[in-house]
Motif scaffolding. Structure first.
Motif, PDB file in Angstrom:
ATOM      1  N   UNK A  10      -9.642   2.649  -1.964  1.00  6.44           N
ATOM      2  CA  UNK A  10      -9.882   1.202  -2.673  1.00  6.44           C
ATOM      3  C   UNK A  10      -8.449   0.556  -2.453  1.00  6.44           C
ATOM      4  N   UNK A  11      -7.345   1.148  -2.532  1.00  6.46           N
ATOM      5  CA  UNK A  11      -5.975   0.560  -2.418  1.00  6.46           C
ATOM      6  C   UNK A  11      -6.124   0.097  -1.057  1.00  6.46           C
ATOM      7  N   UNK A  12      -6.409   0.979  -0.066  1.00  8.39           N
ATOM      8  CA  UNK A  12      -6.304   0.650   1.465  1.00  8.39           C
ATOM      9  C   UNK A  12      -7.138  -0.357   1.741  1.00  8.39           C
ATOM     10  N   UNK A  23      -8.382  -2.886  -0.245  1.00  7.02           N
ATOM     11  CA  UNK A  23      -7.831  -4.167  -0.618  1.00  7.02           C
ATOM     12  C   UNK A  23      -6.512  -4.606  -0.216  1.00  7.02           C
ATOM     13  N   UNK A  62      -9.733   5.865  -5.109  1.00  9.99           N
ATOM     14  CA  UNK A  62      -8.654   5.167  -5.631  1.00  9.99           C
ATOM     15  C   UNK A  62      -7.820   4.766  -4.314  1.00  9.99           C
ATOM     16  N   UNK A  63      -7.339   5.891  -3.552  1.00  8.67           N
ATOM     17  CA  UNK A  63      -6.510   5.219  -2.208  1.00  8.67           C
ATOM     18  C   UNK A  63      -7.395   4.703  -1.559  1.00  8.67           C
ATOM     19  N   UNK A 119      -2.627  22.286 -12.525  1.00  6.94           N
ATOM     20  CA  UNK A 119      -3.813  23.161 -12.351  1.00  6.94           C
ATOM     21  C   UNK A 119      -3.187  24.464 -12.024  1.00  6.94           C
ATOM     22  N   UNK A 179      -7.857  -2.537  -9.995  1.00  2.97           N
ATOM     23  CA  UNK A 179      -8.460  -2.656  -8.892  1.00  2.97           C
ATOM     24  C   UNK A 179      -9.842  -3.054  -8.848  1.00  2.97           C
ATOM     25  N   UNK A 195       0.398   7.035  -6.537  1.00  2.00           N
ATOM     26  CA  UNK A 195      -0.887   8.017  -6.571  1.00  2.00           C
ATOM     27  C   UNK A 195      -0.608   9.288  -6.289  1.00  2.00           C
ATOM     28  N   UNK A 201     -11.503  11.606  -6.877  1.00  2.00           N
ATOM     29  CA  UNK A 201     -11.269  10.535  -7.546  1.00  2.00           C
ATOM     30  C   UNK A 201     -10.078   9.934  -6.939  1.00  2.00           C
ATOM     31  N   UNK A 202      -9.065  10.693  -6.773  1.00  2.00           N
ATOM     32  CA  UNK A 202      -7.869   9.833  -6.312  1.00  2.00           C
ATOM     33  C   UNK A 202      -8.191   9.641  -5.069  1.00  2.00           C
ATOM     34  N   UNK A 214      -3.949  27.935 -13.731  1.00  2.00           N
ATOM     35  CA  UNK A 214      -4.769  28.935 -12.975  1.00  2.00           C
ATOM     36  C   UNK A 214      -3.876  30.392 -13.046  1.00  2.00           C
ATOM     37  N   UNK A 221      -4.607  12.885 -16.311  1.00  2.00           N
ATOM     38  CA  UNK A 221      -5.352  11.958 -15.098  1.00  2.00           C
ATOM     39  C   UNK A 221      -6.332  10.781 -15.509  1.00  2.00           C
ATOM     40  N   UNK A 235       0.896  -1.143   0.092  1.00  2.00           N
ATOM     41  CA  UNK A 235       0.045  -0.095  -0.145  1.00  2.00           C
ATOM     42  C   UNK A 235       0.810   1.231   0.122  1.00  2.00           C
ATOM     43  N   UNK A 248      -4.848  22.639 -18.542  1.00  2.00           N
ATOM     44  CA  UNK A 248      -5.813  21.773 -18.098  1.00  2.00           C
ATOM     45  C   UNK A 248      -6.275  20.485 -18.881  1.00  2.00           C
ATOM     46  N   UNK A 286     -13.815  26.961 -12.991  1.00  2.00           N
ATOM     47  CA  UNK A 286     -13.960  25.462 -13.738  1.00  2.00           C
ATOM     48  C   UNK A 286     -12.504  24.739 -13.492  1.00  2.00           C
ATOM     49  N   UNK A 287     -11.394  25.385 -13.438  1.00  2.00           N
ATOM     50  CA  UNK A 287     -10.288  24.582 -13.073  1.00  2.00           C
ATOM     51  C   UNK A 287     -10.174  24.214 -11.743  1.00  2.00           C
ATOM     52  N   UNK A 288     -10.737  24.999 -10.629  1.00  2.00           N
ATOM     53  CA  UNK A 288     -10.788  24.482  -9.533  1.00  2.00           C
ATOM     54  C   UNK A 288     -11.844  23.259  -8.957  1.00  2.00           C
ATOM     55  N   UNK A 289     -12.916  23.301  -9.822  1.00  2.40           N
ATOM     56  CA  UNK A 289     -13.746  22.289  -9.812  1.00  2.40           C
ATOM     57  C   UNK A 289     -13.273  20.942 -10.342  1.00  2.40           C
ATOM     58  N   UNK A 290     -12.464  21.199 -11.279  1.00  2.00           N
ATOM     59  CA  UNK A 290     -11.823  19.786 -12.058  1.00  2.00           C
ATOM     60  C   UNK A 290     -10.986  19.429 -11.104  1.00  2.00           C
ATOM     61  N   UNK A 291     -10.045  20.415 -10.612  1.00  2.51           N
ATOM     62  CA  UNK A 291      -9.034  19.810  -9.761  1.00  2.51           C
ATOM     63  C   UNK A 291      -9.651  19.372  -8.466  1.00  2.51           C
ATOM     64  N   UNK A 299     -10.914  15.764  -9.617  1.00  2.64           N
ATOM     65  CA  UNK A 299      -9.649  14.520  -9.551  1.00  2.64           C
ATOM     66  C   UNK A 299      -9.156  14.303  -8.280  1.00  2.64           C
TER      67      UNK A 299
END
Lengths: 382, 639
Positions: free
Chosen positions: B36-38, B40, B33-34, A306, A340, A295, B29-30, A310, A329, A288, A322, B18-23, B26
């Protein structure tokens, strides 16, 4: 009409540009790629020459390419975006007509010294074109239907070509990449809501059509989805990859089995261990802690992009950065989800780590664009 | 041209939003993922670690070497032979058609074989090897080995396979091994995992089947590290199993060969038994077949030939065949009457050639009758009417009880297939079986071994041995298992009066040694080897006609039982020749030859035979196929 008037006095010129590169990004890229070398050395059973060495050479070439791209003023890239897009489409058509078949799908053109995968190039040129489009488009028109449909068409055209190969993974990445650039450009969120709703409808349609005369996907594509939903049903057949991947990954535990000690990868339980499933080996051998560290590296790379976007007052530059960051990403998010067991098995490599020339080269050149935007960003009062 | 400052600001603020929203998205989502890793790698790690162990280490069975079977002096009867075979790892073969084409040039491989192999490949589990060709010659396998580099995925292998060097001699005794059938599996709970391994063979018939538990042994296992395709990377641990135990039979392979050869080409059976130990020195059924054909997978044509043969080569006549014992049963009737005291040895009856009972006339085999006969004469000359009188006085229950005391109607526990019980009829049996009352006529028929009485050649041999010794000896087929001597089964003295026994034995002696005895021509003249016996002719049909006038399958069965030497009994012999005609003419000479062979342990000297017969005997001895070369005792040696 442009958002940027280049002030040559404030923008670095000549070799001094090198000093203005985003060195944090370069450092992160190199670190991530080094993790890749290490893993390729490991999965080859301690053999440098098999995968690690060619990969290092490609990375070196890619890094040089990146800096060359970074030296070129960003407006040049903006002005050539349309041409790059048309050329990419042309390459996709060539693949369709003359491409070699690798792994059951027509994906690459053999150039002799390397295999060119036009769909990889397409991901970046699409982002470039859409960024240039929104740079050119009047801000007020951004959310008007007709001006929304144009980038949609520009995205769907290569998507359609890639689907014909067939390569579901890349097709999804193209749609998602294009969509994210549009989102960043400020297209009204209702469009996205509509697309999500339609998408849900389409998924229903795809499943309803299964087994009927108007079946929308190929049988193997349905099987992949079945496998994703329930990999345990057929552990030695269709669900094999996912099951084995999860076993290897899960058995790594907190600290992993140690470098070169991953039994599952060592014993060939893992399919595609040097390409799409390399993350599994990393997770098995470094546990892990190792997987999470990678990650974090990826996260930092996205974060620096980002921040750079900005800070950039140039609309093309910001959207391009972006877009590249989001494409990057999407790569690792889809790949990690896949290994996974969170997403179906679609052929998406782990960026900069998986063995493969085309993908790595294209990504590094794309970061060259990011660097160019960073180096040539408007400074002072614009 | 520059855009207005306001638009630049507007664009920048939108991109920032929008950039902040996307950041943020992401980042979120990460985090997933983290998480899920933990999940498993930390929470579920133990589960996956277990699965990984399974993945890495496979347990492979090591099939044990099947126990060997020897005769009483150590002659191999069933052995294991190294066989060479070619196996194929389907996933390693690039071009199956090409591979088959190449193999066809190297080893004998027909189009049907290839079709079968293709079928097996489709059914085989991933990573499992498929056998392409078996029992190849060393030259063929060498060809494959030499061409290894051009044949990826094809490997030559060495295995063990069952061989019966004595060919047809022991086909009915030892039987043969064959593949495990689904039916076989369905009968056992918790089958030994060995049975599920491909191409494993188990005993299907005879000693191979009945002593399966002894012969099979216990599988060993090895822990091997394998890759995802099931290919063995290296061996980690090995636990050798136990080889099957060896079985030594009481049979003498040399005598068995002689008996098989002497019986051919008749449809016949013979048993030689040691009267003291019950050891079966020979237990033969003719014609025979080559069990090796069954191990290799017999062809349909060969199998059809075996089943279509009216001499029934597959039938195990010595224990499975049931025949009316005919006059060989007369000792039983005589003993029953004497022991019951309803008659004395000296009492005489008049035989006019028939006896009238309940309005039916029961004939003696001798139309003109024997005149006045006592016990001795009745056995010596085999008078039927004498026994009709005895049956009337003694009754069926006494006769059947005596028959069982002598071993008839008993299912002996020897490891052969389809051992029959036979039949010693009683009143209650008939009432139950035929829903009819017993009539005196039934007793009369039974007294001369006709009617309901049925016996196997093995039972007749046991009867003879018991008559010779007065001991309740039972047959023994397995002498030792892995060197451990198996017990002799002796039920103890039969409790029959010594005087009566002597009278019966003397009468049996007269049968073969006194002028007028039914088997006088089959006497042994060597001193200390004299044989006592009794002929029997059992009717297949009720109408009495000359055997020569009816087709083979309607002729009488010829029987003979004997023991020798008379003064110090050693062996009991029974011979049944199906549809052979009369016992004295067809069976007795065979029994004598077998007896002499057993007594001498080799072809007997001509001096053991009466002088007049020397030339005839010499010719026969010369022509007996006693070797095991080409045209041995397989099915093909029958005319």
């Amino acid at each position: 009409m442009s958002f940027l008037e280049y002030n040559l006095k404030t923008v670095p010129s000549g070799l001094s540009k090198v000093l203005y590169l985003n060195w944090a990004i370069i450092l992160l890229l190199t670190t991530i790629a080094s993790v890749g070398f290490l893993m390729l050395y490991s999965v080859a059973g301690g053999d440098m020459g098999r995968w690690a060495e060619p990969q290092m050479k490609r990375f070196a070439v890619g890094l040089v390419g990146m800096i060359v791209v970074a030296m070129v003023p960003i407006y040049v890239w903006r002005n050539t975006a349309a041409l790059a897009y048309v050329m990419s489409i042309g390459l996709l058509v060539v693949v369709e007509l003359f491409g070699s078949t690798g792994g059951g799908a027509q994906r690459w053109i053999d150039l002799g010294f390397m295999r060119l995968q036009p769909s990889e190039v397409m991901k970046i040129t699409l982002v470039m074109l859409l960024a240039a489009y929104y740079d050119w488009l009047d801000l007020k028109k951004t959310s008007r239907l007709i001006w929304v449909l144009i980038p949609v068409m520009l995205t769907l055209l290569p998507t359609f070509l890639v689907l014909r190969q067939p390569d579901l993974g890349t097709a999804l990445l193209l749609v998602a990449g294009g969509g994210l650039v549009m989102f960043a450009a400020g297209v009204h969120w209702l469009y996205f809501a509509a697309v999500v709703a339609t998408g849900a409808g389409a998924v229903t349609a795809v499943f309803q059509s299964r087994g009927t005369a108007w079946q929308l996907l190929a049988d193997y594509q349905y099987n992949r989805i079945d496998t994703f939903i329930s990999p345990g049903d057929d552990p030695l057949g269709a669900g094999y990859h996912i099951t084995q991947s999860k076993i290897a990954l899960g058995s790594g535990g907190w600290t992993g089995k140690g470098f070169m000690q991953g039994t599952q990868s060592r014993l060939n339980f893992l399919p595609e261990k040097h390409t799409d499933f390399i993350f599994t080996t990393l997770a098995e051998e470094f546990g892990f802690i190792g997987a999470f560290s990678l990650l974090v590296l990826y996260g930092l790379l996205i974060l620096f992009c980002v921040v750079s976007a900005l800070q950039n007052k140039d609309r093309f530059s910001a959207l391009l950065i972006l877009g590249v960051a989001m494409t990057f990403f999407l790569f690792f998010a889809v790949n990690m989800s896949m290994v996974m067991g969170l997403a179906p098995v679609v052929g998406v490599p782990l960026p900069l780590v998986s063995y493969g020339g085309s993908a790595m080269l294209v990504l590094l050149l794309a970061f060259g664009l990011v660097q160019s935007a960073h180096v040539h960003r408007p400074r002072g009062r614009v | 041209m520059r855009r207005p400052q306001r638009e630049i600001e507007e664009s920048a603020s939108r991109i920032t939003r929008r950039g902040l929203l996307l950041g943020g998205a992401t980042g979120a989502f990460m985090a997933v993922l983290a998480g899920r890793m933990r999940y498993m790698q930390v929470e579920e790690a133990d589960k996956f670690r277990l699965l990984a162990e399974d993945n890495r280490i496979r347990y492979d069975l090591i099939p044990p070497n099947r126990g060997l079977i020897f005769d009483r002096v150590g002659t191999p009867i069933a052995t294991n032979e190294q066989t060479y075979r070619v196996v194929l790892m389907p996933e390693d073969v690039e071009d199956l058609d090409h591979t088959f084409a190449l193999l066809q040039r190297l080893i004998p491989l027909t189009a049907e074989d290839i079709t079968d192999v293709r079928k097996e490949i489709r059914r085989a589990a991933p990573g499992a090897p498929v056998t392409v060709a078996d029992r190849l010659s060393w030259e063929d396998i060498a060809e494959v080995a030499v061409n290894g580099p051009t044949l990826p995925g094809v490997h030559p292998e060495v295995g063990l396979s069952r061989v019966y060097p004595r060919q047809g001699d022991f086909a009915h005794v030892v039987g043969y091994v064959g593949p495990v059938s689904d039916y076989y599996l369905s009968k056992i709970e918790n089958p030994d995992p060995l049975l599920l391994t491909p191409r494993f063979q188990v005993g299907r018939v005879g000693v191979e089947e009945k002593q399966e538990a002894v012969l099979r042994g216990r599988a060993g296992n090895k822990q091997v590290e394998v890759n995802a395709r099931g290919r063995v990377m290296r061996e980690l641990e090995r636990a050798d199993g136990d080889a099957g135990r060896d079985v030594q039979l009481t049979v003498d392979a040399k005598l068995q060969r002689f008996v098989q050869a002497r019986l051919a080409p008749e449809s016949a059976s013979a048993v030689v038994m040691d009267v003291d130990t019950g050891d079966l020195l020979a237990i033969a059924s003719a014609p025979s077949f080559d069990p090796n054909k069954f191990v290799r997978g017999i062809s349909q044509a060969d199998y059809n030939a075996l089943t279509a043969d009216d001499h029934r080569p597959l039938a195990n006549k010595s224990v499975q065949g049931l025949y009316p014992p005919g006059s060989t049963f007369k000792m039983v009737s005589a003993l029953a009457a004497l022991e019951a005291g309803v008659v004395t040895a000296g009492e005489t009856f008049y035989c006019p050639g028939h006896k009238e009972v309940g309005g039916r006339r029961f004939h003696c085999w001798k139309r003109g009758g024997h005149g006045w006969v006592d016990l001795h004469t009745s056995l010596k000359r085999s008078c039927d009417v004498y026994y009709y009188e005895l049956a009337e006085r003694a009754g069926i229950e006494r006769i059947s009880a005596m028959a069982r005391r002598l071993g008839l109607g008993e299912k002996f526990d020897i490891p052969m297939s389809a051992v029959a019980q036979g039949l010693t009829p009683t009143k209650s049996w008939k009432a139950q079986r035929h829903k009819q009352d017993w009539v005196v006529g039934d007793s009369l028929n039974a007294s001369i071994g006709q009617g309901f009485v049925l016996t196997s050649p093995l039972q007749l041999a046991v009867m003879t041995a018991r008559l010779a010794t007065g001991q309740g000896i039972a047959p023994r087929l397995v002498k030792s298992i892995d060197g451990v001597e198996q017990p002799v089964i002796n039920g103890g003295p039969l409790g029959l009066g010594p005087t009566t026994m002597t009278q019966i034995r003397k009468a049996m002696y007269a049968v073969t040694n006194h002028q007028g005895g039914t088997a006088y021509s089959s006497r042994i003249i060597a001193e200390g080897m004299r044989m006592a016996g009794k002929t029997g002719t059992s009717q297949v049909r009720s109408v009495v006609v000359r055997n020569e006038d009816v087709p083979w399958e309607e002729r009488d069965h010829a029987l003979f039982v004997a023991y020798a030497p008379f003064d110090r009994p050693k062996y009991a012999v029974s011979v049944v020749i199906e549809h052979g005609g009369g016992g004295s003419r067809a069976a007795a000479p065979v029994a004598r030859d077998i007896m002499l062979q057993a007594l001498y342990g080799e072809l007997p000297p001509l001096e053991a035979y009466p002088k007049k017969q020397h030339w005839e005997i010499e010719q026969r001895q010369k022509n007996l196929p006693l070797g095991l070369g080409e045209g041995g005792p397989g099915i093909s040696d029958r005319a």
